[in-house]
Each structure stands twice: as structure tokens, then as C-alpha cells.
Design an enzyme around this catalytic site. Sequence first.
Site, mmCIF file in Angstrom:
data_model
loop_
_atom_site.group_PDB
_atom_site.id
_atom_site.type_symbol
_atom_site.label_atom_id
_atom_site.label_comp_id
_atom_site.label_asym_id
_atom_site.label_seq_id
_atom_site.Cartn_x
_atom_site.Cartn_y
_atom_site.Cartn_z
ATOM 1 N N ASP A 130 0.759 -1.143 0.088
ATOM 2 C CA ASP A 130 0.000 -0.251 0.095
ATOM 3 C C ASP A 130 0.757 1.389 -0.023
ATOM 4 O OD1 ASP A 130 -2.384 1.401 -0.047
ATOM 5 O OD2 ASP A 130 -2.511 1.284 2.071
ATOM 6 N N ASN B 264 -11.144 -2.955 -5.073
ATOM 7 C CA ASN B 264 -10.528 -1.786 -6.049
ATOM 8 C C ASN B 264 -11.072 -1.466 -7.385
ATOM 9 O OD1 ASN B 264 -7.080 -3.079 -4.887
ATOM 10 N ND2 ASN B 264 -7.977 -1.216 -4.098
#
Length: 257
Positions: free
Chosen positions: A26, A74
Site C-alpha cells: 500500500d 479496488n
Amino acid sequence: MTAFPSSTRVVPPGSDVPQHVAIIMDGNGRWATSRRLPRVAGHAKGVDAVRRTVDACARRGVRFLTLFAFSSENWRRPPDEVSVLMRLFITALEREVVQLHDNGIRLRVIGDLSAFEPRLRQLIAQAETRTAGNTRMTLSVAANYGGRWDILQAFRALLAERPELADDPSQLDEEALSAKLAMAWAPEPDLFIRTGGEQRISNFLLWQLAYTELYFTDALWPDFDAAALDLAFASFRSRERRFGRTSAQLAADGLAR
Ligand code: IPE
Ligand code: IPE
Ligand code: MG
């Protein structure tokens, strides 16, 4: 019965180097934004960090490395960003598989692949077939993966195979279910790493993280390197993994840290 029994039923063997490392990569977007670059530049840079991390893990004797590349949530991102991520995935498969193969790494992709375009699915299948015989380390890329999807698909597969379980649910046990999970061929992760500073699971491996050591770092994924990995491994070595037992019990068995 799977090759790796559930950690809640059998205490897994300990080791100084985590045998299975699972990473939420991330911080790509923030890495780019802080440099006034478009977010996708961070994703492109993140591919270099993947290469470094795969290499560093293999050199340290990790047997299974699992990388969260694209979550089932996502798809909520802007369509342009999603399509760049898909293109990057395709390019990485086209360019990197030879090197993986030469390094003795087996590639697996876990997740609901039915959502991907045929070209991507074909490249995944080819890469998996090509590297299937490699034994040094298994690299699993989680793409369109969600922990809840995984548990649900495992239930569906189990009930399809053993419909009698619906009539007698008491026959259902952990090992029957975990044998149907997307990574049934791997032990549960020993170490979970999340870069980018957030401290959450974001629907990654929900079932499999039951007794995994969690490690969070503020390093953004494109900056992650072997030194950052070693910090995570040092933290892992300092943990006492009790799996429900007491420290005194571990000491008595010669397992205390
Ligand atoms: C992780 O980086 C990559 C993917 C989720 C595909 P992000 O894109 O989430 O980066 P941040 O969290 O916005 O900085
Ligand atoms: C998790 O990161 C998914 C991947 C790294 C692939 P996100 O950036 O999507 O997670 P949230 O939205 O911050 O929880
Ligand atoms: Mg993020």
C-alpha cells in the site's frame, strides 16, 4: 486433510525466517502524489519494489510470498486507474516471468479471475503452467481477491463436492473448508506486512491470518526494499508466538524466546 493443518488445531512449527510472508503493498498513490506525479506513476514504481521483494524473500529462504495486488473492492477506483493497473499486470506478466522462472520461482494468481479480460487470463495460465515445477519459492499474487470471496467460494466448492454436508453440518470441519481456500497448498502466513501506514486488513486473507504476526510500516510501497524487509523480519523474530498457550508452557518445551 490438507498438507498444512489449521493453526487453530495443530500448532505449526516455529522458524526464525517466516516461511510464508503475506504483504499488502500500500502507498503507491501517496508516493506519487507527494512527488506531484499522477497516482499511476506510483503503481509503475511499485513494480520495482515487487521485484526487489521477491528477490530478497527468496534469498532469505522464504518458501511462500503472497502479494496483494488488487482487491475485490479496488474496482471502485476511477476507471482510468483500474485500466492502468490491469495494463501493468499484463506488462509485468509479459516481462517478468522469464526471470521468475530462471530464479526457480513458482507463480500462482489467487482471486476471482473471471472478471479479467481474456488476454490477462491467458497470460496468467501460461505463467502458472510454465513455472509450475519450480520449488525454491511460491509467489502468489492476489488479484481481484477478497478474504470474504475466498471463504464463500470455499464453502460453495465444498458443498458442491459433498452435498451431504448440508443435511448434517456437524460433519463440517476446519480442514475440510481450508482445503478449498484459494491457497490451500500453502501453510498459513507467519508474517503479514502492510506498508503505507494504515493498520487494517482491507479484506485480505481473513481466514488464514488467524495466528499470523502483524507488522505495519509507514514506508510507502515504492520505497520498500531489502532493508525494510529485514526490519520486518527482525520484528518477527522478537515475537513470542504462543498460539493460545502460556509463556511458561513454551519455556517448558524449550520454545521460549
Ligand atoms: C496500493 O497503493 C496499490 C493498489 C491498491 C493497487 P494505493 O494505490 O492504494 O496507494 P495509496 O494508498 O492511495 O497511497
Ligand atoms: C489494499 O489497499 C489492497 C491492495 C494493496 C491491493 P487499499 O489501498 O485498497 O486499501 P484501503 O482502501 O485503504 O483499505
Ligand atoms: Mg491504498
